[in-house]
Design an enzyme around this catalytic site. Sequence first.
Site, PDB file in Angstrom:
ATOM      1  N   ILE A   1     -68.353 118.415  -4.176  1.00  0.00           N
ATOM      2  CA  ILE A   1     -67.773 119.279  -3.140  1.00  0.00           C
ATOM      3  C   ILE A   1     -66.583 120.052  -3.695  1.00  0.00           C
ATOM      4  O   ILE A   1     -66.420 121.242  -3.437  1.00  0.00           O
ATOM      5  CB  ILE A   1     -67.345 118.415  -1.927  1.00  0.00           C
ATOM      6  CG1 ILE A   1     -68.572 117.800  -1.243  1.00  0.00           C
ATOM      7  CG2 ILE A   1     -66.530 119.246  -0.933  1.00  0.00           C
ATOM      8  CD1 ILE A   1     -68.255 116.723  -0.207  1.00  0.00           C
TER       9      ILE A   1
ATOM     10  N   ASN B   1     -58.946 116.536  -2.341  1.00  0.00           N
ATOM     11  CA  ASN B   1     -60.369 116.188  -2.203  1.00  0.00           C
ATOM     12  C   ASN B   1     -60.804 114.955  -2.991  1.00  0.00           C
ATOM     13  O   ASN B   1     -61.810 114.341  -2.654  1.00  0.00           O
ATOM     14  CB  ASN B   1     -61.174 117.430  -2.637  1.00  0.00           C
ATOM     15  CG  ASN B   1     -62.612 117.136  -2.959  1.00  0.00           C
ATOM     16  OD1 ASN B   1     -63.422 116.974  -2.060  1.00  0.00           O
ATOM     17  ND2 ASN B   1     -62.947 117.061  -4.245  1.00  0.00           N
TER      18      ASN B   1
ATOM     19  N   SER C   1     -63.410 112.385   6.402  1.00  0.00           N
ATOM     20  CA  SER C   1     -64.869 112.172   6.480  1.00  0.00           C
ATOM     21  C   SER C   1     -65.186 111.822   7.919  1.00  0.00           C
ATOM     22  O   SER C   1     -64.316 111.332   8.656  1.00  0.00           O
ATOM     23  CB  SER C   1     -65.261 111.000   5.574  1.00  0.00           C
ATOM     24  OG  SER C   1     -66.567 110.560   5.876  1.00  0.00           O
TER      25      SER C   1
ATOM     26  N   TYR D   1     -63.737 102.304   2.624  1.00  0.00           N
ATOM     27  CA  TYR D   1     -63.857 103.770   2.701  1.00  0.00           C
ATOM     28  C   TYR D   1     -63.563 104.249   4.122  1.00  0.00           C
ATOM     29  O   TYR D   1     -62.782 105.184   4.325  1.00  0.00           O
ATOM     30  CB  TYR D   1     -65.264 104.182   2.276  1.00  0.00           C
ATOM     31  CG  TYR D   1     -65.496 105.678   2.228  1.00  0.00           C
ATOM     32  CD1 TYR D   1     -65.126 106.424   1.114  1.00  0.00           C
ATOM     33  CD2 TYR D   1     -66.097 106.353   3.292  1.00  0.00           C
ATOM     34  CE1 TYR D   1     -65.347 107.795   1.054  1.00  0.00           C
ATOM     35  CE2 TYR D   1     -66.324 107.726   3.243  1.00  0.00           C
ATOM     36  CZ  TYR D   1     -65.952 108.442   2.121  1.00  0.00           C
ATOM     37  OH  TYR D   1     -66.167 109.803   2.067  1.00  0.00           O
TER      38      TYR D   1
ATOM     39  N   LYS E   1     -60.436 106.728   5.294  1.00  0.00           N
ATOM     40  CA  LYS E   1     -60.600 108.062   5.875  1.00  0.00           C
ATOM     41  C   LYS E   1     -59.982 108.133   7.276  1.00  0.00           C
ATOM     42  O   LYS E   1     -59.452 109.189   7.669  1.00  0.00           O
ATOM     43  CB  LYS E   1     -62.076 108.450   5.892  1.00  0.00           C
ATOM     44  CG  LYS E   1     -62.685 108.595   4.485  1.00  0.00           C
ATOM     45  CD  LYS E   1     -61.986 109.666   3.646  1.00  0.00           C
ATOM     46  CE  LYS E   1     -62.694 109.934   2.322  1.00  0.00           C
ATOM     47  NZ  LYS E   1     -62.057 110.989   1.519  1.00  0.00           N
TER      48      LYS E   1
ATOM     49  N   ILE F   1     -73.144 114.846   2.871  1.00  0.00           N
ATOM     50  CA  ILE F   1     -73.264 116.098   2.122  1.00  0.00           C
ATOM     51  C   ILE F   1     -74.016 115.805   0.821  1.00  0.00           C
ATOM     52  O   ILE F   1     -73.685 114.840   0.111  1.00  0.00           O
ATOM     53  CB  ILE F   1     -71.859 116.676   1.792  1.00  0.00           C
ATOM     54  CG1 ILE F   1     -71.035 116.886   3.073  1.00  0.00           C
ATOM     55  CG2 ILE F   1     -71.969 117.965   0.980  1.00  0.00           C
ATOM     56  CD1 ILE F   1     -71.568 117.914   4.048  1.00  0.00           C
TER      57      ILE F   1
ATOM     58  N   THR G   1     -74.531 116.025  -2.738  1.00  0.00           N
ATOM     59  CA  THR G   1     -73.779 116.365  -3.961  1.00  0.00           C
ATOM     60  C   THR G   1     -74.481 115.658  -5.125  1.00  0.00           C
ATOM     61  O   THR G   1     -75.338 114.805  -4.901  1.00  0.00           O
ATOM     62  CB  THR G   1     -72.324 115.842  -3.885  1.00  0.00           C
ATOM     63  OG1 THR G   1     -72.366 114.418  -3.795  1.00  0.00           O
ATOM     64  CG2 THR G   1     -71.576 116.410  -2.705  1.00  0.00           C
TER      65      THR G   1
HETATM   66  P1  NDP Z   1     -67.744 113.233  -6.405  1.00  0.00           P
HETATM   67  O1  NDP Z   1     -67.806 111.820  -6.864  1.00  0.00           O
HETATM   68  O2  NDP Z   1     -68.838 114.160  -6.772  1.00  0.00           O
HETATM   69  O3  NDP Z   1     -66.358 113.879  -6.887  1.00  0.00           O
HETATM   70  C1  NDP Z   1     -65.162 113.164  -6.765  1.00  0.00           C
HETATM   71  C2  NDP Z   1     -64.126 113.834  -7.605  1.00  0.00           C
HETATM   72  O4  NDP Z   1     -62.884 113.127  -7.455  1.00  0.00           O
HETATM   73  C3  NDP Z   1     -64.455 113.856  -9.082  1.00  0.00           C
HETATM   74  O5  NDP Z   1     -64.230 115.167  -9.565  1.00  0.00           O
HETATM   75  C4  NDP Z   1     -63.468 112.872  -9.713  1.00  0.00           C
HETATM   76  O6  NDP Z   1     -63.123 113.348 -10.999  1.00  0.00           O
HETATM   77  C5  NDP Z   1     -62.297 112.956  -8.748  1.00  0.00           C
HETATM   78  N1  NDP Z   1     -61.481 111.741  -8.696  1.00  0.00           N
HETATM   79  C6  NDP Z   1     -61.860 110.495  -8.312  1.00  0.00           C
HETATM   80  N2  NDP Z   1     -60.828 109.641  -8.425  1.00  0.00           N
HETATM   81  C7  NDP Z   1     -59.772 110.372  -8.900  1.00  0.00           C
HETATM   82  C8  NDP Z   1     -58.440 110.053  -9.231  1.00  0.00           C
HETATM   83  N3  NDP Z   1     -57.955 108.803  -9.125  1.00  0.00           N
HETATM   84  N4  NDP Z   1     -57.625 111.041  -9.664  1.00  0.00           N
HETATM   85  C9  NDP Z   1     -58.093 112.314  -9.796  1.00  0.00           C
HETATM   86  N5  NDP Z   1     -59.347 112.673  -9.489  1.00  0.00           N
HETATM   87  C10 NDP Z   1     -60.180 111.707  -9.058  1.00  0.00           C
HETATM   88  O7  NDP Z   1     -67.557 113.164  -4.803  1.00  0.00           O
HETATM   89  P2  NDP Z   1     -67.928 114.199  -3.631  1.00  0.00           P
HETATM   90  O8  NDP Z   1     -67.838 115.599  -4.086  1.00  0.00           O
HETATM   91  O9  NDP Z   1     -69.138 113.711  -2.983  1.00  0.00           O
HETATM   92  O10 NDP Z   1     -66.723 113.882  -2.619  1.00  0.00           O
HETATM   93  C11 NDP Z   1     -65.496 114.585  -2.652  1.00  0.00           C
HETATM   94  C12 NDP Z   1     -64.673 114.146  -1.454  1.00  0.00           C
HETATM   95  O11 NDP Z   1     -65.409 114.387  -0.254  1.00  0.00           O
HETATM   96  C13 NDP Z   1     -64.298 112.664  -1.426  1.00  0.00           C
HETATM   97  O12 NDP Z   1     -62.977 112.513  -0.922  1.00  0.00           O
HETATM   98  C14 NDP Z   1     -65.296 112.073  -0.462  1.00  0.00           C
HETATM   99  O13 NDP Z   1     -64.829 110.898   0.153  1.00  0.00           O
HETATM  100  C15 NDP Z   1     -65.430 113.220   0.532  1.00  0.00           C
HETATM  101  N6  NDP Z   1     -66.640 113.187   1.319  1.00  0.00           N
HETATM  102  C16 NDP Z   1     -67.872 113.241   0.703  1.00  0.00           C
HETATM  103  C17 NDP Z   1     -69.017 113.216   1.448  1.00  0.00           C
HETATM  104  C18 NDP Z   1     -70.393 113.267   0.830  1.00  0.00           C
HETATM  105  O14 NDP Z   1     -71.376 113.034   1.543  1.00  0.00           O
HETATM  106  N7  NDP Z   1     -70.499 113.569  -0.457  1.00  0.00           N
HETATM  107  C19 NDP Z   1     -68.970 113.133   2.917  1.00  0.00           C
HETATM  108  C20 NDP Z   1     -67.631 113.111   3.460  1.00  0.00           C
HETATM  109  C21 NDP Z   1     -66.523 113.143   2.677  1.00  0.00           C
HETATM  110  P3  NDP Z   1     -62.732 112.386 -12.238  1.00  0.00           P
HETATM  111  O15 NDP Z   1     -63.693 111.239 -12.224  1.00  0.00           O
HETATM  112  O16 NDP Z   1     -62.816 113.278 -13.418  1.00  0.00           O
HETATM  113  O17 NDP Z   1     -61.327 111.967 -11.963  1.00  0.00           O
END
Ligand code: NDP
Length: 255
Positions: free
Chosen positions: A24, A94, A147, A162, A166, A195, A197
């Site tokens: 996202i 995010n 979320s 989780y 949220k 979503i 992804t």
């Molecule tokens: P992804 O796992 O695809 O992406 C998560 C991102 O967060 C990665 O780029 C990761 O990068 C980064 N990240 C994780 N932990 C850390 C940290 N400690 N510091 C810095 N960066 C961090 O997840 P999504 O795109 O699916 O989700 C994104 C957001 O949307 C989340 O907050 C999720 O809870 C929320 N969400 C998602 C839904 C879904 O259905 N997908 C639904 C509702 C909400 P890196 O590992 O390089 O640090």
Amino acid sequence: MSYLDEVFGLAGKVAIVTGGGRGIGQTVAIGLAKAGAEVVVIARSNADETISKITSEGGKCYFVRADVTKESEVDAALAEIMQKSGRIDVVFNNAGICKHQSTFEASVADWREVIDTNLTGEYIMARAAAKIMVENGIHGSIINMASMSGTIANIPQWQCSYNASKAGVIHMTRSLALEWAEYGIRVNSLSPGYIATPMSVDTPQELKDAWMPLIPMHRMGTPEELVPAVLYLASSASGYTTGSDIIVDGAYTCF
Ligand code: NDP
């Protein structure tokens, strides 16, 4: 300038997207750049793909490495952004993780990791960015990723940490919106439903099959369908909107 550019445009603005290297965050980073913002992706690994997708279309984007759970790394990242870009207008908070575990299977360390990343990480980033906005007289916009799990508890998978994180994000958002209204800093949250992804490609098919009857629109959303909501919250279009949670979930939370 068109009406849409005037109201939703982000030319001259600097927007941070945490976790913008994939999923996202990547799609939203591209949307913010298309609206004219200079985008800074913060994550622990890299944002090579996001940067190349944005810059190849003529947009501006760079990467700053930080773990959002570590205050010193967030402070250093924001100092670097201020040095390079001179301002911070928008934060899309995010970065997040999810663990599907029953509460008896999960350890307290698992709970802490999820709360630390999703709730405390957003708190650390929002607090540090808002301090910079106040010091520089910037009327910024902070958008916290929540979320639908902050409103309902999902079934059939168990994900207590989780859901709690949220729900905390939604109420933290309201609290910060009240506290920072006097500085002209707006704080809102976004609550997506399921979503699709790259992460959800790994979700077992039987789980997706169990979700479908619970989603009145009978499909998962796409990251692209979240971008307009973020552009609304990031831009002057939402000038009088603060402390709100925008739910984008195909009506999942309506019953
Ligand atoms: P992804 O796992 O695809 O992406 C998560 C991102 O967060 C990665 O780029 C990761 O990068 C980064 N990240 C994780 N932990 C850390 C940290 N400690 N510091 C810095 N960066 C961090 O997840 P999504 O795109 O699916 O989700 C994104 C957001 O949307 C989340 O907050 C999720 O809870 C929320 N969400 C998602 C839904 C879904 O259905 N997908 C639904 C509702 C909400 P890196 O590992 O390089 O640090």
